[in-house]
Design a protein around this motif. Structure first.
Motif, PDB file in Angstrom:
ATOM      1  N   LEU A  72       0.979  -1.177  -0.162  1.00 18.24           N
ATOM      2  CA  LEU A  72       0.015  -0.178  -0.124  1.00 18.24           C
ATOM      3  C   LEU A  72       0.886   1.014   0.083  1.00 18.24           C
ATOM      4  O   LEU A  72       0.342   2.387  -0.021  1.00 18.24           O
ATOM      5  N   HIS A  73       2.120   1.102  -0.081  1.00 17.55           N
ATOM      6  CA  HIS A  73       2.866   2.335   0.248  1.00 17.55           C
ATOM      7  C   HIS A  73       4.280   2.167  -0.447  1.00 17.55           C
ATOM      8  O   HIS A  73       5.157   1.564  -0.050  1.00 17.55           O
ATOM      9  N   CYS A  74       4.424   2.841  -1.692  1.00 16.94           N
ATOM     10  CA  CYS A  74       5.563   2.673  -2.587  1.00 16.94           C
ATOM     11  C   CYS A  74       5.570   3.806  -3.274  1.00 16.94           C
ATOM     12  O   CYS A  74       4.864   4.221  -4.167  1.00 16.94           O
ATOM     13  N   HIS A  75       6.987   4.318  -3.438  1.00 16.37           N
ATOM     14  CA  HIS A  75       7.321   5.383  -4.250  1.00 16.37           C
ATOM     15  C   HIS A  75       7.764   4.928  -5.721  1.00 16.37           C
ATOM     16  O   HIS A  75       8.882   4.542  -5.741  1.00 16.37           O
ATOM     17  N   LEU A  76       6.955   4.607  -6.551  1.00 17.37           N
ATOM     18  CA  LEU A  76       7.324   4.118  -7.785  1.00 17.37           C
ATOM     19  C   LEU A  76       7.162   4.726  -8.918  1.00 17.37           C
ATOM     20  O   LEU A  76       7.762   4.426 -10.194  1.00 17.37           O
ATOM     21  N   PRO A 130       3.208   8.584  -4.215  1.00 18.82           N
ATOM     22  CA  PRO A 130       4.160   9.895  -4.613  1.00 18.82           C
ATOM     23  C   PRO A 130       3.509  10.740  -3.360  1.00 18.82           C
ATOM     24  O   PRO A 130       2.656  10.642  -2.725  1.00 18.82           O
ATOM     25  N   HIS A 131       4.730  11.395  -2.701  1.00 19.35           N
ATOM     26  CA  HIS A 131       4.420  12.419  -1.812  1.00 19.35           C
ATOM     27  C   HIS A 131       3.588  13.598  -2.388  1.00 19.35           C
ATOM     28  O   HIS A 131       3.721  13.806  -3.585  1.00 19.35           O
ATOM     29  N   GLN A 132       2.760  13.989  -1.468  1.00 17.03           N
ATOM     30  CA  GLN A 132       1.956  15.106  -1.790  1.00 17.03           C
ATOM     31  C   GLN A 132       1.772  16.073  -0.853  1.00 17.03           C
ATOM     32  O   GLN A 132       1.821  15.817   0.503  1.00 17.03           O
ATOM     33  N   GLY A 145      -1.393   8.185  -2.732  1.00 19.04           N
ATOM     34  CA  GLY A 145      -0.571   9.348  -2.453  1.00 19.04           C
ATOM     35  C   GLY A 145      -0.335   9.437  -1.101  1.00 19.04           C
ATOM     36  O   GLY A 145      -1.060   8.738  -0.340  1.00 19.04           O
ATOM     37  N   GLU A 146       1.004   9.726  -0.590  1.00 18.45           N
ATOM     38  CA  GLU A 146       1.365   9.855   0.717  1.00 18.45           C
ATOM     39  C   GLU A 146       1.139  11.363   1.191  1.00 18.45           C
ATOM     40  O   GLU A 146       1.889  12.015   0.716  1.00 18.45           O
ATOM     41  N   ILE A 147       0.097  11.631   1.813  1.00 17.91           N
ATOM     42  CA  ILE A 147      -0.319  13.068   1.952  1.00 17.91           C
ATOM     43  C   ILE A 147       0.291  13.677   3.161  1.00 17.91           C
ATOM     44  O   ILE A 147       0.000  13.193   4.455  1.00 17.91           O
ATOM     45  N   ALA A 155       1.293   6.828   8.188  1.00 19.24           N
ATOM     46  CA  ALA A 155       2.478   6.058   7.659  1.00 19.24           C
ATOM     47  C   ALA A 155       3.531   5.914   8.634  1.00 19.24           C
ATOM     48  O   ALA A 155       3.704   6.959   9.329  1.00 19.24           O
ATOM     49  N   HIS A 156       3.962   4.902   8.740  1.00 16.82           N
ATOM     50  CA  HIS A 156       5.248   4.617   9.662  1.00 16.82           C
ATOM     51  C   HIS A 156       5.207   5.486  10.772  1.00 16.82           C
ATOM     52  O   HIS A 156       6.159   6.116  11.021  1.00 16.82           O
ATOM     53  N   PRO A 157       4.405   5.234  11.703  1.00 16.05           N
ATOM     54  CA  PRO A 157       4.597   5.887  13.118  1.00 16.05           C
ATOM     55  C   PRO A 157       5.799   5.773  13.784  1.00 16.05           C
ATOM     56  O   PRO A 157       6.286   6.649  14.566  1.00 16.05           O
ATOM     57  N   SER A 173       6.184  -1.674   2.128  1.00 16.29           N
ATOM     58  CA  SER A 173       7.453  -1.477   1.775  1.00 16.29           C
ATOM     59  C   SER A 173       8.000   0.146   2.017  1.00 16.29           C
ATOM     60  O   SER A 173       9.059   0.206   2.414  1.00 16.29           O
ATOM     61  N   ASP A 174       7.335   0.937   1.611  1.00 15.29           N
ATOM     62  CA  ASP A 174       7.637   2.507   1.525  1.00 15.29           C
ATOM     63  C   ASP A 174       8.842   2.371   0.509  1.00 15.29           C
ATOM     64  O   ASP A 174       9.901   3.399   0.837  1.00 15.29           O
ATOM     65  N   ALA A 175       8.897   1.531  -0.289  1.00 13.83           N
ATOM     66  CA  ALA A 175      10.056   1.436  -1.324  1.00 13.83           C
ATOM     67  C   ALA A 175      10.453   2.752  -1.915  1.00 13.83           C
ATOM     68  O   ALA A 175       9.139   3.354  -2.375  1.00 13.83           O
ATOM     69  N   HIS A 176      11.591   3.099  -2.341  1.00 14.77           N
ATOM     70  CA  HIS A 176      11.974   4.149  -2.947  1.00 14.77           C
ATOM     71  C   HIS A 176      13.121   3.874  -4.172  1.00 14.77           C
ATOM     72  O   HIS A 176      13.183   4.557  -5.087  1.00 14.77           O
ATOM     73  N   ASN A 177      13.810   2.639  -4.106  1.00 15.64           N
ATOM     74  CA  ASN A 177      14.686   2.347  -5.128  1.00 15.64           C
ATOM     75  C   ASN A 177      15.169   0.873  -4.951  1.00 15.64           C
ATOM     76  O   ASN A 177      14.283   0.221  -3.971  1.00 15.64           O
TER      77      ASN A 177
HETATM   78 FE   LIG Z   1       6.872   7.155   1.821  1.00 13.84          FE
END
Ligand SMILES: [Fe+2]
Length: 248
Positions: A4-8, A41-43, A77-79, A138-140, A196-200
């Motif tokens: 549910l959380h991925c910067h792709l 994506p970050h918003q 989006g990650e708001i 997200a990720h407390p 994951s909050d994957a970025h790369n």
């Molecule tokens: Fe994130």
């Protein structure tokens, strides 16, 4: 599993810069067992405002076309809760600039890292819930001011906030401090999703299988399945989490 959380998306934030990296990231996630990924994506972030949702949707479609059918991608989006104005933007959905998760009533919210900056998270959670939204924090474990405040964490969940912990903080591949907090949150039953909050592909890679194994070893198969598959499935299908009778 569902991430549910991925910067792709390419070229929109601190995730991949080129579409080739996006495709490689998604393929690695699929090889690791992810069938569905929500691009978040970050918003409203000071560096990455990302207010053009049409552009984000076009980038998502381009990545999906390169991938074929698997993994299936959705837009989210990650708001960032930068100011109380964010509530007006959320109420404007599905118009406006923000994205809920896969068009559902669930929202992925990023708090501010410095304590006291941005609106009070308890107030925001309350306002969103009374308007029929389902806020996911997200990720407390990553915000120092929140991670050590057990009373606030409990109050947020009791009010109706949902919590998403980062997979690498469960599998122990990140720093020790957030891993310790993540374990405490899991012990207390305060975690609803692992993502994951994957970025790369190097320092913040995709994939949930290592976290699944750590969850299964520490908290049992049923919990591992709930946090990586059953609960995220309810999000993308826009229905209450298993065990909940209705949206509050
Ligand atoms: Fe994130």
């Amino acid at each position: 599993m569902i991430d549910l959380h991925c910067h792709l998306l390419p070229g929109v934030d601190d995730g991949p810069s080129e579409i080739e990296e996006s495709v490689a990231l998604c393929r690695q996630a699929a090889a690791d067992g992810c069938e569905v990924m929500v691009a978040t994506p970050h918003q409203r972030h000071p560096y990455w405002w990302n207010g053009d949702r049409q552009l984000l949707a076009e980038k998502l479609a381009a990545v999906q076309e390169r991938l074929g059918e698997r993994p299936r991608l959705f837009l989210g989006g990650e708001i960032h809760l930068d100011s109380i104005e964010v509530l007006d933007e959320i109420q404007a959905l599905p118009q406006g600039s923000l994205s809920s998760l896969a068009g559902s009533r669930y929202l992925l919210l990023e708090l501010s890292y410095p304590e006291g900056y941005g609106p009070n998270p308890e107030e925001v959670v309350h306002e969103l819930l009374v308007s029929g939204w389902k806020p996911i924090i997200a990720h407390p474990e990553m915000y120092p001011w929140l991670a050590e405040d057990d009373e606030l964490l409990v109050r947020l969940v009791e009010r109706g906030a949902l919590m998403q912990v980062t997979a690498m903080n469960v599998s122990g591949l990140f720093d020790r401090r957030p891993q310790r907090v993540a374990g405490r949150l899991l012990d207390a039953g305060l975690v609803h999703f692992v993502a994951s909050d994957a970025h790369n592909l190097s320092t913040r890679p995709p994939g949930l299988s290592a976290a699944f194994r750590a969850l299964r070893a520490g908290w049992g198969e049923e919990k591992a399945y709930a946090l990586t598959t059953a609960n995220p499935t309810a999000v993308i299908e826009n229905r209450p989490l298993p065990g909940e009778s209705s949206f509050r």
